[in-house]
Design an enzyme around this catalytic site. Structure first.
Site: not given
Length: 463
Positions: A234, A268
């Site tokens: 990720e 993020c």
């Protein structure tokens, strides 16, 4: 980077730690392998009991661990406590659902018979010690969303956390130990980035998961690929936040402030690029800019603070470079764009909104990790979709519209691991989480996440 707690609100070094030597790393790897041999056969009910105990202990520790996270990486303390509570929720969710998520999957009787079998099933079996390389921005949540499913699946965990959150990293190891998990079931490795390759190449480590930067992901994936080991990545995100004419513009602008400024803008999945239809652009820009300007910047340990310091001095410098480059190339600053006064050596940056962004600016394609938003005007749906996809990243997305045809178009065409309609992106233990393009691959959370680090074994019974 030294392994140390440096308070980003004032630059003061609070604690430093020595990196583990080769002998201690070997001892911990041996403990992980030995523990896995027996822990893998532990009944789900026993794993669930231990995981519930860990969640209860975390709830008891909310105040203390919240302050630790805040002093290590600067998030407002209210958000730190909320992060800890979210972790306890995820632990309980996996404790309650893991057995069902990993239940045997029976093939249809017809397919079994066609293969000459009386019965065929797929069984999920734990894979072994898994290395987790985790970032500082959500120092508890990023780890727990790996650890809870991994431990409930029968795996054991090895954590290489970011070097600026060592106290949080050690707390996690202690939490699982206090909950009663076997020694070696979850261990924190205080090591620098240079030692990661050696750990990953060790044959006792079966897989790796990483949340972090694209360069870090490339490095880990390259080593794991060379060793033929599974990875889940990720990585970065530059999530679009699209507002169309049918949207509730006032609500969209209010939520947009939180979507951009949460965790001091260091997320993020934070919305970063605000793509607004021309028909509602001026109304949205006015409300959104006013909301960003009104955010209270201050000491992250004070309850009313909404924006604390960035986690590192280098992180602020990187953000300033992107903003300065944009302004030099013609961007308009609607608010912010500077360091606030009165914070001494703290690594603060004023909430900022930029518009008139063009493709030749670095900020158009690079991720902004801090409270800086870019605001775009588009003329129609096609332009909105094209601009939303004009990024190397594809983590998540936010779309505000009441038009069902537009909803279907965005869900079909956006290059993202998630599409959040009339709300902001958030993670939840029951829903898969992950991205595409340079945002990585694989999924965390939900049933998809717990199965990532399982061997899928076909079991065939003869007729």
């Amino acid at each position: 980077m030294p392994i140390a707690t440096v308070n980003p609100a004032n630059g003061e070094t609070l604690k430093t730690y020595d990196a583990l030597g080769a002998e201690e790393i070997e001892r911990r790897l041996a403990a992980a392998e030995a523990t896995f041999r027996t822990y893998r056969t532990t009944p789900f009910a026993e794993r669930a009991r231990l995981m519930h105990r860990a969640a209860d202990l975390l709830d008891e520790d909310l105040q203390d661990i919240g302050r630790v996270m805040t002093t290590e990486m600067g998030k407002p303390v209210k958000q730190a406590r909320a992060e800890a509570a979210k972790c306890a929720k995820a632990m309980r969710w996996y404790a309650d659902h893991a057995e069902d998520l990993l239940a045997d999957e029976l093939a249809s009787p017809a397919d079994a018979a066609d293969s000459g079998a009386s019965r065929v099933l797929a069984r999920y079996r734990p894979i072994g010690p898994v290395l987790a390389v985790m970032p500082w921005n959500f120092p508890l949540w990023q780890v727990v969303r790996f650890a809870a499913p991994a431990l409930m699946a029968g795996n054991v965990g090895l954590l290489k956390h970011a070097s600026n959150v060592p106290q949080t990293a050690l707390y996690l190891e202690d939490l699982f130990r206090r909950a009663g998990f076997p020694e070696g079931c979850f261990q924190t490795l205080l090591i620098g980035s240079g030692a990661v390759e050696g750990v990953l190449r060790d044959p006792r480590v079966k897989a790796a998961t990483l949340t972090g930067s694209e360069p870090a992901g490339r490095a880990v994936a390259s080593v794991a690929g060379d060793e033929v080991k599974k990875t889940v990545l990720e990585l970065g995100g530059s999530d679009p936040y699209v507002v169309m004419p049918s949207a509730d513009v006032e609500r969209a602008a209010t939520v947009a402030v939180t979507a951009r400024a949460q965790n001091n803008g260091q997320s993020c999945i934070a919305a970063k690029r605000f793509i607004v239809h021309a028909d509602v652009f001026d109304a949205f820009a006015e409300r959104f800019t006013a909301g960003m300007r009104a955010l209270k910047v201050g000491d992250p340990l004070e309850e009313e603070t909404e924006i604390g310091p960035l986690s590192t001095e280098q992180g602020r410098a990187d953000l300033e470079e992107l903003v300065d480059d944009a302004v030099e190339n013609g961007a308009t600053v609607l608010c912010g764009g500077e360091r606030p006064d009165g914070f001494g050596a703290g690594w603060y940056y004023t909430p900022t909104v930029l518009t008139d962004i063009t493709p030749d600016m670095r900020i158009h394609l690079e991720e902004t990790f801090g409270p800086v938003a870019t605001l775009y005007r588009v003329e129609d749906l096609d332009e909105a979709v094209a601009l939303a996809n004009d990024t190397p990243f594809g983590l998540s997305s936010n779309v505000w519209t009441r038009d069902e045809a537009e909803v279907e178009r965005f869900v079909r065409d956006l290059d993202a691991g998630g599409v959040f309609l009339n709300g902001m992106t958030a993670s939840h233990p029951a829903f898969p989480f992950g991205g595409e393009k340079r945002s990585g691959y694989g999924r965390e959370l939900s049933g998809h996440g717990i199965r990532e680090f399982c061997n899928i074994t076909t079991v065939w019974h003869g007729a």
